[in-house]
Design a protein around this motif. Structure first.
Motif, PDB file in Angstrom:
ATOM      1  N   LYS A   1      26.249 -13.845  13.656  1.00  0.00           N
ATOM      2  CA  LYS A   1      26.793 -12.930  14.666  1.00  0.00           C
ATOM      3  C   LYS A   1      25.682 -12.045  15.204  1.00  0.00           C
ATOM      4  CE  LYS A   1      30.431  -9.492  15.454  1.00  0.00           C
ATOM      5  NZ  LYS A   1      31.593  -8.767  14.868  1.00  0.00           N
ATOM      6  N   HIS A   2      25.344 -12.258  16.475  1.00  0.00           N
ATOM      7  CA  HIS A   2      24.296 -11.476  17.130  1.00  0.00           C
ATOM      8  C   HIS A   2      24.947 -10.312  17.867  1.00  0.00           C
ATOM      9  CE1 HIS A   2      21.227 -11.044  20.601  1.00  0.00           C
ATOM     10  NE2 HIS A   2      20.876 -10.266  19.586  1.00  0.00           N
TER      11      HIS A   2
ATOM     12  N   SER B   1      29.342  -9.028  21.084  1.00  0.00           N
ATOM     13  CA  SER B   1      28.581  -9.920  20.212  1.00  0.00           C
ATOM     14  C   SER B   1      28.730 -11.368  20.647  1.00  0.00           C
ATOM     15  CB  SER B   1      29.043  -9.768  18.760  1.00  0.00           C
ATOM     16  OG  SER B   1      30.400 -10.190  18.642  1.00  0.00           O
ATOM     17  N   SER B   2      27.837 -12.207  20.123  1.00  0.00           N
ATOM     18  CA  SER B   2      27.925 -13.656  20.264  1.00  0.00           C
ATOM     19  C   SER B   2      27.776 -14.264  18.878  1.00  0.00           C
ATOM     20  CB  SER B   2      26.831 -14.186  21.204  1.00  0.00           C
ATOM     21  OG  SER B   2      26.984 -13.663  22.508  1.00  0.00           O
ATOM     22  N   VAL B   3      28.458 -15.376  18.646  1.00  0.00           N
ATOM     23  CA  VAL B   3      28.435 -16.007  17.326  1.00  0.00           C
ATOM     24  C   VAL B   3      27.879 -17.418  17.456  1.00  0.00           C
ATOM     25  CG1 VAL B   3      29.779 -16.642  15.292  1.00  0.00           C
ATOM     26  CG2 VAL B   3      30.448 -14.641  16.639  1.00  0.00           C
TER      27      VAL B   3
ATOM     28  N   ASN C   1      40.928 -13.318  15.460  1.00  0.00           N
ATOM     29  CA  ASN C   1      40.184 -12.611  14.424  1.00  0.00           C
ATOM     30  C   ASN C   1      40.720 -12.900  13.023  1.00  0.00           C
ATOM     31  OD1 ASN C   1      38.343 -11.431  16.153  1.00  0.00           O
ATOM     32  ND2 ASN C   1      39.519  -9.554  16.421  1.00  0.00           N
TER      33      ASN C   1
ATOM     34  N   ASP D   1      35.503  -9.822  12.164  1.00  0.00           N
ATOM     35  CA  ASP D   1      35.197  -8.913  13.270  1.00  0.00           C
ATOM     36  C   ASP D   1      35.694  -7.489  13.023  1.00  0.00           C
ATOM     37  OD1 ASP D   1      34.388  -7.775  15.580  1.00  0.00           O
ATOM     38  OD2 ASP D   1      35.408  -9.172  16.920  1.00  0.00           O
TER      39      ASP D   1
ATOM     40  N   GLU E   1      31.971 -15.914  21.736  1.00  0.00           N
ATOM     41  CA  GLU E   1      31.337 -14.877  22.550  1.00  0.00           C
ATOM     42  C   GLU E   1      32.361 -13.809  22.871  1.00  0.00           C
ATOM     43  OE1 GLU E   1      28.234 -14.568  26.298  1.00  0.00           O
ATOM     44  OE2 GLU E   1      29.554 -16.298  26.142  1.00  0.00           O
TER      45      GLU E   1
ATOM     46  N   LYS F   1      26.575 -22.475  19.976  1.00  0.00           N
ATOM     47  CA  LYS F   1      27.197 -21.174  20.185  1.00  0.00           C
ATOM     48  C   LYS F   1      28.700 -21.381  20.074  1.00  0.00           C
ATOM     49  CE  LYS F   1      26.976 -17.246  23.389  1.00  0.00           C
ATOM     50  NZ  LYS F   1      26.426 -16.806  24.694  1.00  0.00           N
TER      51      LYS F   1
END
Length: 478
Positions: free
Chosen positions: A79-80, A59-61, A171, A185, A55, A52
Motif C-alpha cells: 500500500k503506497h 493510496s494505491s495498492v 474494505n 484500510d 486505487e 496494481k
C-alpha cells in the motif's frame, strides 16, 4: 524498517514487464510501478511488483512477490500512501495495523518502507472476490457467516477504542472458497475518548484544533452567504431556508423535502437569521457555536449521526455500516443506498426507516430533522423479499430504493414470475415459499431481520454493539 525476508534482488525492468495471472499490466500501470520503484528504491531489493490491484483517494495498492529465506515465494499487498497525507495520520494507520491487526479478521502489517515523504506499508496478500461479483450467488448461510465475521472484526477493533469510519464490502476482504475474511484500510480511523492507540489520541487533538466546518454544507441548517467583512469572508453563513426548497423522492412516489437544523435551546437562539439572500452575515449566524463534525466515510454507508453532523460520533457508526451491508446481502441489491449528497442520503434512509422515527432519533442526539411529508416505516422482511423476488410487488408500489444497481439474485438472469392476479399463496405459507431455493432464501429466519433492525437503529445510543450482536440468536452454533 528494512525487510529481512528476501535473498535476491529483482531488476526494475523485469518487474515492470512482468505479467499477472489474469492479464498483462497496462502501460499506465507499468508507469505507476516504475514510478513507485524510483520513489522507494529499496523495494526493488525485496519485491517483484506484479500488478496494481487497487486505487483510492489516499493510496494505491500493488501486488508484490518476495522470495523468502526458505526458498518459497510469498505474495504481499503493498500500500503506497499518497505523499500529501498528514504524517501523524500515516503513523496512526500503521500503529492501528501493528497493535490491532493480525487477528480476529483484521489485516496485520509485515513491513514498512519509507523514503522521504513516500511510505509503503506491506501486508499479507489475501485473494478475494468483490461483493458485486458474488452477491447473486451467495446462500443465506454464507451471508450469515459473512456478517458474523464482520461483527467479530468490529468487536475486536472497538475493544481497542478504534472507530474504522469506512466500513464497506471493499474494505472487508472475502475469500468465498477458503471462507476467510480480513478488515483492511484504517486510513480514516479515529479513536474514541479512551482509545488504546496513542497516535489516534494525537489525531483527535489535531482535529479539535482545526477550523470548524462552516465552509462545508452544514446540515445543522444550511449554507452559505458572501461577506463584506474579514471575519465573514472566513465563515460562511448558515441559512435556514436553503434546504427547505430542495426536493427528494419519497417512498410513495411524491416529492419530499428534508432539512436538518439545530434545535433551539435558549431564548437567545429564538432570534431569526436576517442575512438570508443578502450579501452579509448577521450576528445571529456569527454567534452560533463553532462545531467540528467529521464526515469521513463512503456515501451510502454513513450513519444518520454522520449525515446530520453530530459532533459526538462513536463506534456505533461502524455498526450502522455493517447493517447497511446486511441489508444489501438480504435484499440482493448492491449498493443499496446511492446518493449524491447527505440530504438525499438522509431522505433515502427515511424511506426505509420512517420520517417520524428519524426525527425522533435525531432529537435524541441533539439535532432536528424536518421532512415535508410523513414517510412510513417499512417492514424489513417484506422489503428484502420483494427486492429479492420472493414476494410479488403490488401494482401501485415501486421499490423505495433509488439508483440501485440491479443484480442477478436468482443466478439465472431472471426474476421469478409473480403470482397470477387475485391468486393468494397457500394458507399458512409465506409468499413465494413454494419456490424452493437450494441456497436457503425461502427459509430466512426472523432472527435475521431482527438483527438487521437492531443494526439499523437510527439512534446511536440504543443501537446494538458489535459485541452484543455476536450473541444474537442468529449466530447460534457459530
Amino acid at each position: 524498517m528494512e525487510s529481512p525476508v528476501c535473498t535476491e534482488t529483482f531488476p526494475i525492468d523485469g518487474c515492470v514487464k512482468s505479467t499477472s495471472k489474469k492479464s498483462k499490466t497496462s502501460r499506465s500501470v507499468e508507469s505507476d510501478i516504475e514510478s513507485l520503484y524510483k520513489a522507494v528504491p529499496q523495494l526493488a531489493k525485496t519485491f517483484r511488483i506484479i500488478d496494481k490491484i487497487g486505487e483510492g483517494t489516499f493510496s494505491s495498492v500493488y501486488l508484490g512477490e518476495a522470495r523468502m529465506r526458505d526458498g518459497s515465494r510469498d505474495m504481499f499487498a503493498l500500500k503506497h500512501l499518497i505523499p500529501i497525507s498528514h504524517p501523524t495520520r500515516i503513523a496512526a494507520e500503521l500503529q492501528c495495523l501493528t497493535v490491532v491487526g493480525g487477528r480476529e479478521n483484521v489485516m496485520g502489517v509485515e513491513y514498512c518502507f519509507r523514503k522521504e515523504d513516500h511510505v509503503v506499508i506491506v501486508m499479507p496478500y489475501m485473494e478475494h472476490q468483490a461483493i458485486i461479483d458474488v452477491i447473486g450467488l451467495l446462500s443465506f448461510e454464507e451471508v450469515r457467516l459473512y456478517i458474523y465475521h464482520l461483527l467479530k472484526a468490529l468487536r475486536h477493533i472497538h475493544q481497542f477504542g478504534v472507530i474504522h469510519r469506512d466500513i464497506k464490502p471493499n474494505n472487508f476482504l472475502y475469500n468465498r472458497k477458503a471462507k476467510t475474511f480480513a478488515l483492511v484500510d484504517f486510513g480514516l480511523a479515529q479513536g474514541t475518548a479512551d482509545t488504546q492507540i496513542k497516535l489516534l489520541k494525537d489525531l483527535l487533538g489535531i482535529r479539535k484544533a482545526q477550523r470548524p466546518v462552516f465552509s462545508e454544507r452544514n446540515l445543522n441548517s444550511c449554507t452559505s452567504a458572501a461577506s463584506t467583512t474579514k471575519q465573514a469572508n472566513k465563515t460562511e453563513s448558515v441559512r435556514p431556508g436553503d434546504l427547505s426548497n430542495r426536493r427528494f423522492p419519497s417512498a410513495r412516489g411524491g416529492p419530499a423535502s428534508v432539512r436538518t437544523q439545530k434545535p433551539q435551546r435558549t431564548a437567545q437562539q429564538t432570534f431569526t437569521c436576517s442575512c438570508f439572500q443578502t450579501d452579509r452575515v448577521c450576528n445571529v449566524c456569527l454567534a452560533r457555536k463553532q462545531q467540528v463534525a467529521p464526515r469521513a466515510g463512503t456515501p451510502g454507508f454513513r450513519a444518520p449521526e454522520v449525515l446530520t453532523k453530530c459532533p459526538n460520533q462513536g463506534t456505533a457508526i461502524d455498526v450502522w455500516s455493517a447493517g447497511v451491508i446486511l441489508l444489501s446481502l438480504l435484499s440482493g441489491r448492491y449498493p443499496f443506498f446511492k446518493a449524491s449528497d447527505d440530504m438525499i442520503a438522509l431522505a433515502q434512509i427515511m424511506t426505509i426507516r420512517g420520517s417520524r422515527e428519524t426525527g425522533r432519533a435525531a432529537k435524541a442526539f441533539g439535532k432536528a430533522v424536518l421532512c415535508s411529508r410523513e414517510l412510513p416505516r417499512l417492514d424489513l422482511r417484506e422489503l428484502c423479499e420483494t427486492l429479492r423476488g420472493r414476494r410479488p410487488l403490488p401494482d401501485d408500489e415501486v421499490p423505495p430504493v433509488t439508483d440501485c444497481k440491479d443484480t442477478d439474485i436468482d443466478g439465472t438472469g431472471k426474476t421469478p414470475a409473480p403470482l397470477p392476479k387475485g391468486q393468494d399463496p397457500t394458507p399458512g405459507e409465506k409468499p413465494w415459499s413454494g419456490l424452493h431455493d437450494e441456497r436457503g432464501w425461502d427459509r430466512v429466519p426472523d432472527e435475521a431481520y431482527d438483527l438487521l433492525d437492531r443494526l439499523l437503529d437510527l439512534n446511536p445510543n440504543s443501537r446494538i454493539t458489535a459485541a452484543l450482536a455476536l450473541q444474537h440468536p442468529l449466530f447460534k452454533g457459530l
